[in-house]
Design an enzyme around this catalytic site. Sequence first.
Site, PDB file in Angstrom:
ATOM      1  N   CYS A 105     -10.477 -25.634  38.572  1.00 26.29           N
ATOM      2  CA  CYS A 105     -10.638 -26.947  39.194  1.00 26.29           C
ATOM      3  C   CYS A 105      -9.343 -27.738  39.053  1.00 26.29           C
ATOM      4  O   CYS A 105      -8.779 -27.820  37.950  1.00 26.29           O
ATOM      5  CB  CYS A 105     -11.792 -27.697  38.533  1.00 26.29           C
ATOM      6  SG  CYS A 105     -11.941 -29.399  39.124  1.00 26.29           S
ATOM      7  N   HIS A 133     -16.686 -23.421  24.779  1.00 29.86           N
ATOM      8  CA  HIS A 133     -16.791 -23.585  26.230  1.00 29.86           C
ATOM      9  C   HIS A 133     -15.503 -23.067  26.869  1.00 29.86           C
ATOM     10  O   HIS A 133     -14.398 -23.336  26.373  1.00 29.86           O
ATOM     11  CB  HIS A 133     -17.004 -25.058  26.599  1.00 29.86           C
ATOM     12  CG  HIS A 133     -17.361 -25.269  28.035  1.00 29.86           C
ATOM     13  ND1 HIS A 133     -16.402 -25.283  29.041  1.00 29.86           N
ATOM     14  CD2 HIS A 133     -18.551 -25.449  28.662  1.00 29.86           C
ATOM     15  CE1 HIS A 133     -16.992 -25.479  30.203  1.00 29.86           C
ATOM     16  NE2 HIS A 133     -18.303 -25.583  30.001  1.00 29.86           N
ATOM     17  N   GLU A 135     -13.758 -23.917  29.397  1.00 30.64           N
ATOM     18  CA  GLU A 135     -12.753 -24.925  29.756  1.00 30.64           C
ATOM     19  C   GLU A 135     -11.959 -25.354  28.528  1.00 30.64           C
ATOM     20  O   GLU A 135     -10.736 -25.510  28.579  1.00 30.64           O
ATOM     21  CB  GLU A 135     -13.407 -26.146  30.406  1.00 30.64           C
ATOM     22  CG  GLU A 135     -12.370 -27.174  30.846  1.00 30.64           C
ATOM     23  CD  GLU A 135     -12.953 -28.513  31.251  1.00 30.64           C
ATOM     24  OE1 GLU A 135     -12.282 -29.545  31.011  1.00 30.64           O
ATOM     25  OE2 GLU A 135     -14.073 -28.535  31.810  1.00 30.64           O
ATOM     26  N   CYS A 203     -14.308 -35.814  34.861  1.00 34.13           N
ATOM     27  CA  CYS A 203     -14.096 -35.773  36.306  1.00 34.13           C
ATOM     28  C   CYS A 203     -15.000 -36.762  37.041  1.00 34.13           C
ATOM     29  O   CYS A 203     -16.054 -37.160  36.541  1.00 34.13           O
ATOM     30  CB  CYS A 203     -14.270 -34.343  36.826  1.00 34.13           C
ATOM     31  SG  CYS A 203     -15.928 -33.908  37.345  1.00 34.13           S
ATOM     32  N   ASN A 233     -22.195 -29.804  32.378  1.00 24.88           N
ATOM     33  CA  ASN A 233     -22.484 -31.077  33.042  1.00 24.88           C
ATOM     34  C   ASN A 233     -23.973 -31.224  33.353  1.00 24.88           C
ATOM     35  O   ASN A 233     -24.511 -32.326  33.346  1.00 24.88           O
ATOM     36  CB  ASN A 233     -21.615 -31.253  34.292  1.00 24.88           C
ATOM     37  CG  ASN A 233     -22.072 -30.429  35.461  1.00 24.88           C
ATOM     38  OD1 ASN A 233     -22.924 -30.852  36.225  1.00 24.88           O
ATOM     39  ND2 ASN A 233     -21.519 -29.228  35.614  1.00 24.88           N
ATOM     40  N   SER A 275     -22.682 -27.610  39.532  1.00 23.63           N
ATOM     41  CA  SER A 275     -22.579 -26.196  39.912  1.00 23.63           C
ATOM     42  C   SER A 275     -23.875 -25.663  40.528  1.00 23.63           C
ATOM     43  O   SER A 275     -23.990 -24.461  40.784  1.00 23.63           O
ATOM     44  CB  SER A 275     -22.193 -25.353  38.691  1.00 23.63           C
ATOM     45  OG  SER A 275     -23.002 -25.663  37.579  1.00 23.63           O
TER      46      SER A 275
END
Length: 318
Positions: A105, A133, A135, A203, A233, A275
């Site tokens: 992303c 995680h 990310e 984000c 999320n 997602s």
Amino acid sequence: MSAVTPVLPQEIILAEPRGFCAGVDRAIEIVDRALQKFGRPIYVRHEIVHNTYVVNDLKERGAIFIEELDDVPPGATLVFSAHGVSQAIQKEAERRGFRIFDATCPLVTKVHVEVAKLHKEGYEFIMIGHKGHPEVEGTMGQLDSGIHLVEGVEDVARVQPSQTELLAVVTQTTLSVDDAAEIAAAVKARFPNVREPKQQDICYATQNRQDAVKVMSGQVDIVIVVGSPTSSNSNRLREVAKKLGTESYMVDSAEELQAEWFEGRQRVGLTAGASAPEILVKAVIDRIKALGAVSVRKMDGIEETVKFPLPKGLRMDV
């Protein structure tokens, strides 16, 4: 005595916005285009996004999801997931000569770029995020050392940077906005000179979906979040509703809904993680209608118009 008729759901209130964000749209389209252009199989490191339906759909069409680069044959096409990868994985994939498309992303890439830039200036980092995680692993893997992970306020007291003059904070993009703010405040209290991001790292889509749930929670008796267990999320959306005192459940599909959740609850709030595709939301609506709901109302909310470009080599105009 006659049996008491249970109160069944009457109305479904849809959060706005919900579901796919621009980063997820882009990541899935990258795999789609790669399959169209190069044929099957396409290898994807880690789940392209954290959603069971999306991953299974892409598997059926020829995507192979792997965790180790050893599982990718020489000369193959490899896509990095939306969560981003470490410098070590990036360099090793390049060394092996794979055809690489990076679906990270752009908002995660922005964090990576900031880390690299400030590292050159001598900064160490405190990263707010969830250990393990992908990310977080990708962001922390931008440097060999000098990034200290904190998962909660209590972790802040244990951080021991080698110096405090040049210290910056970065954040996983899919956290609870409120939780991240609380942890960031604790970091600031301990390290008053810490450098904060010019714009917060969380984000826009994560923020918008959480804000919508906050508005919706006071209008409904129960909140259903469509999302997979691995989706950060999506989990945060359920937590936001619960913290506001509204019973909330997260489901990967309509089949996971349980009729007893809806007994005595007339207004059902429905949202989806960034997602989770809309096809799953529609299936959940159908299932709740089968339990008695007769109307669906969409909340007013922010209309998202963000769109991220595809990598060179996959654009139709290239």
